[in-house]
Write an enzyme that holds these catalytic residues in place. Structure first.
Site, PDB file in Angstrom:
ATOM      1  CG  ASP A   1      -2.129   0.886   1.072  1.00  6.80           C
ATOM      2  OD1 ASP A   1      -2.356   1.395  -0.051  1.00  6.80           O
ATOM      3  OD2 ASP A   1      -2.852   1.090   2.065  1.00  6.80           O
TER       4      ASP A   1
ATOM      5  N   GLY B   1       0.077   5.500  -4.402  1.00  5.55           N
ATOM      6  CA  GLY B   1      -0.509   6.789  -4.789  1.00  5.55           C
ATOM      7  C   GLY B   1       0.104   7.933  -3.997  1.00  5.55           C
TER       8      GLY B   1
ATOM      9  CG  HIS C   1      -0.161   2.053  -9.337  1.00  4.13           C
ATOM     10  ND1 HIS C   1      -0.365   1.693  -8.022  1.00  4.13           N
ATOM     11  CD2 HIS C   1      -1.250   2.768  -9.707  1.00  4.13           C
ATOM     12  CE1 HIS C   1      -1.541   2.189  -7.627  1.00  4.13           C
ATOM     13  NE2 HIS C   1      -2.086   2.835  -8.618  1.00  4.13           N
TER      14      HIS C   1
ATOM     15  NE  ARG D   1      -7.477   2.039  -5.716  1.00  4.56           N
ATOM     16  CZ  ARG D   1      -6.285   2.059  -5.164  1.00  4.56           C
ATOM     17  NH1 ARG D   1      -5.221   2.347  -5.889  1.00  4.56           N
ATOM     18  NH2 ARG D   1      -6.126   1.763  -3.885  1.00  4.56           N
TER      19      ARG D   1
ATOM     20  CG  LEU E   1       9.057 -17.189  -3.423  1.00  9.39           C
ATOM     21  CD1 LEU E   1       8.831 -17.231  -1.917  1.00  9.39           C
ATOM     22  CD2 LEU E   1       9.474 -15.793  -3.848  1.00  9.39           C
TER      23      LEU E   1
ATOM     24  NE  ARG F   1      -8.043   0.920   5.013  1.00  6.33           N
ATOM     25  CZ  ARG F   1      -7.544   2.152   5.133  1.00  6.33           C
ATOM     26  NH1 ARG F   1      -7.430   2.696   6.316  1.00  6.33           N
ATOM     27  NH2 ARG F   1      -7.162   2.830   4.077  1.00  6.33           N
TER      28      ARG F   1
HETATM   29  C1  IPE Z   1      -5.621  -2.786  -0.448  1.00  5.64           C
HETATM   30  O1  IPE Z   1      -5.171  -1.486  -0.618  1.00  5.64           O
HETATM   31  C2  IPE Z   1      -5.599  -3.520  -1.741  1.00  5.64           C
HETATM   32  C3  IPE Z   1      -4.274  -3.740  -2.323  1.00  5.64           C
HETATM   33  C4  IPE Z   1      -3.132  -3.474  -1.762  1.00  5.64           C
HETATM   34  C5  IPE Z   1      -4.289  -4.344  -3.622  1.00  5.64           C
HETATM   35  P1  IPE Z   1      -6.188  -0.279  -0.793  1.00  5.64           P
HETATM   36  O2  IPE Z   1      -5.367   0.947  -0.840  1.00  5.64           O
HETATM   37  O3  IPE Z   1      -7.095  -0.514  -1.946  1.00  5.64           O
HETATM   38  O4  IPE Z   1      -7.025  -0.362   0.560  1.00  5.64           O
HETATM   39  P2  IPE Z   1      -8.060   0.649   1.200  1.00  5.64           P
HETATM   40  O5  IPE Z   1      -9.177   0.809   0.227  1.00  5.64           O
HETATM   41  O6  IPE Z   1      -7.347   1.930   1.427  1.00  5.64           O
HETATM   42  O7  IPE Z   1      -8.483   0.007   2.467  1.00  5.64           O
HETATM   43  C1  IPE Z   2      -1.467   0.195  -3.385  1.00  5.15           C
HETATM   44  O1  IPE Z   2      -1.232   1.559  -3.414  1.00  5.15           O
HETATM   45  C2  IPE Z   2      -1.596  -0.405  -4.763  1.00  5.15           C
HETATM   46  C3  IPE Z   2      -2.931  -0.878  -5.113  1.00  5.15           C
HETATM   47  C4  IPE Z   2      -3.997  -0.854  -4.368  1.00  5.15           C
HETATM   48  C5  IPE Z   2      -3.056  -1.432  -6.452  1.00  5.15           C
HETATM   49  P1  IPE Z   2      -2.413   2.586  -3.488  1.00  5.15           P
HETATM   50  O2  IPE Z   2      -2.737   2.841  -4.910  1.00  5.15           O
HETATM   51  O3  IPE Z   2      -3.556   2.130  -2.650  1.00  5.15           O
HETATM   52  O4  IPE Z   2      -1.761   3.878  -2.841  1.00  5.15           O
HETATM   53  P2  IPE Z   2      -2.406   4.900  -1.833  1.00  5.15           P
HETATM   54  O5  IPE Z   2      -2.973   4.109  -0.685  1.00  5.15           O
HETATM   55  O6  IPE Z   2      -3.473   5.637  -2.568  1.00  5.15           O
HETATM   56  O7  IPE Z   2      -1.277   5.783  -1.420  1.00  5.15           O
HETATM   57 MG    MG Z   3      -4.053   2.373  -0.720  1.00  5.09          MG
END
Ligand code: IPE
Ligand code: IPE
Ligand code: MG
Length: 251
Positions: free
Chosen positions: A21, A24, A38, A72, A132, A195
């Site tokens: 996570d 973004g 990404h 998204r 792995l 979470r």
């Molecule tokens: C969880 O991350 C899903 C992945 C890492 C693929 P999100 O960024 O989508 O989670 P929420 O929506 O903030 O809980």
């Molecule tokens: C996790 O990073 C990647 C995916 C869910 C695909 P995010 O895209 O959720 O990044 P943030 O949480 O918005 O920073």
């Molecule tokens: Mg996220």
């Protein structure tokens, strides 16, 4: 000295699961668009996979796309799907060289056709690799998997291949998409969010959780090694008391 030298090789988690996570936010901090985050997340995937293979982790499950991520903006979803295709194309050689076996969990039948084809090719190509197991959670959610298991268990009961009285915890595990792997010993989530976001709800029942503020594109081998070292300091009691863990004969 690198941290991997400090790791106790007798106490390596068999299965590590990671909620990758923060892509973004990482991009935003750099004044760039989300897709840039990404793209840089792929480097972290490579590093983590290599590090996991080096220290002898058997299964590494990476949460790459949740069932909720379809919500998204379309441009981001499309970008993530093309990124997946290019990552598969670019990494094929390295996976073969490092004996990594690729698998997926989640409803991949809903992914774009070109993604499905590329994935299947690489799954087939790496299927005999003995190192792995890199398991990508794609269009996955824990609730989806449990729902699917309930449907299939019901079908099996209906057509008399399963007896209701014989259904136990193992039966449920066998009907989940993670059936061929042990439950994760360790869950890591990056980016300072605390979470589960619908990840491996059944399988994480007794996992150790490690949350780090590091944003996923910054995650490197040393971050994984540090997480393993932290894991090795934990006492896993599984409902018992500390004295019983230290002296298993204690009643
Ligand atoms: C969880 O991350 C899903 C992945 C890492 C693929 P999100 O960024 O989508 O989670 P929420 O929506 O903030 O809980
Ligand atoms: C996790 O990073 C990647 C995916 C869910 C695909 P995010 O895209 O959720 O990044 P943030 O949480 O918005 O920073
Ligand atoms: Mg996220």
């Amino acid at each position: 000295m690198t941290l991997d030298k400090l790791i106790d090789k007798e106490n390596i988690p068999k299965h590590v699961a990671i909620i990758m996570d923060g892509n973004g936010r990482w991009a935003k901090k750099k004044g760039n668009n989300r897709l840039f985050g990404h793209k840089n997340g792929v480097t972290a995937v490579k590093e983590t996979t290599e590090a996991a293979a080096t220290i002898g982790i058997k299964h590494l499950t990476l949460y790459a796309f949740s069932t909720e991520n379809w919500n998204r903006p379309k441009m981001e979803v499309d970008g993530l799907m093309s990124l997946l295709v290019s990552a598969i194309e670019n990494e094929s050689k390295t996976l073969m060289k490092n004996q990594v076996r690729l698998t997926t969990i989640g409803d991949t039948s809903q992914l774009p056709n070109n993604v499905q084809t590329k994935l299947q090719e690489l799954i087939n190509k790496t299927s005999d690799n003995k190192g792995l197991n890199l398991n990508l959670a794609l269009n996955y959610s824990g609730k989806w998997d449990i729902l699917n298991a309930v449907k299939n268990i019901t079908k099996a009961v209906k057509n008399d291949t399963l007896d209701t009285e014989q259904i136990n915890y193992d039966t449920i595990s066998e009907y989940l998409s993670t059936k061929n792997m042990p439950d994760p010993d360790l869950l890591i989530r990056t980016s300072g969010e605390y979470r589960l976001s619908n990840f491996l709800l059944w399988e994480l029942a007794y996992a150790e959780f490690i949350f780090t503020d590091t944003l996923w594109p910054d995650f490197r081998k040393e971050n994984l090694y540090q997480a393993i070292l932290d894991f090795q300091k934990r006492e896993r009691r599984f409902g018992q008391i500390s004295e019983q863990i230290i002296n298993p004969n204690k009643k």
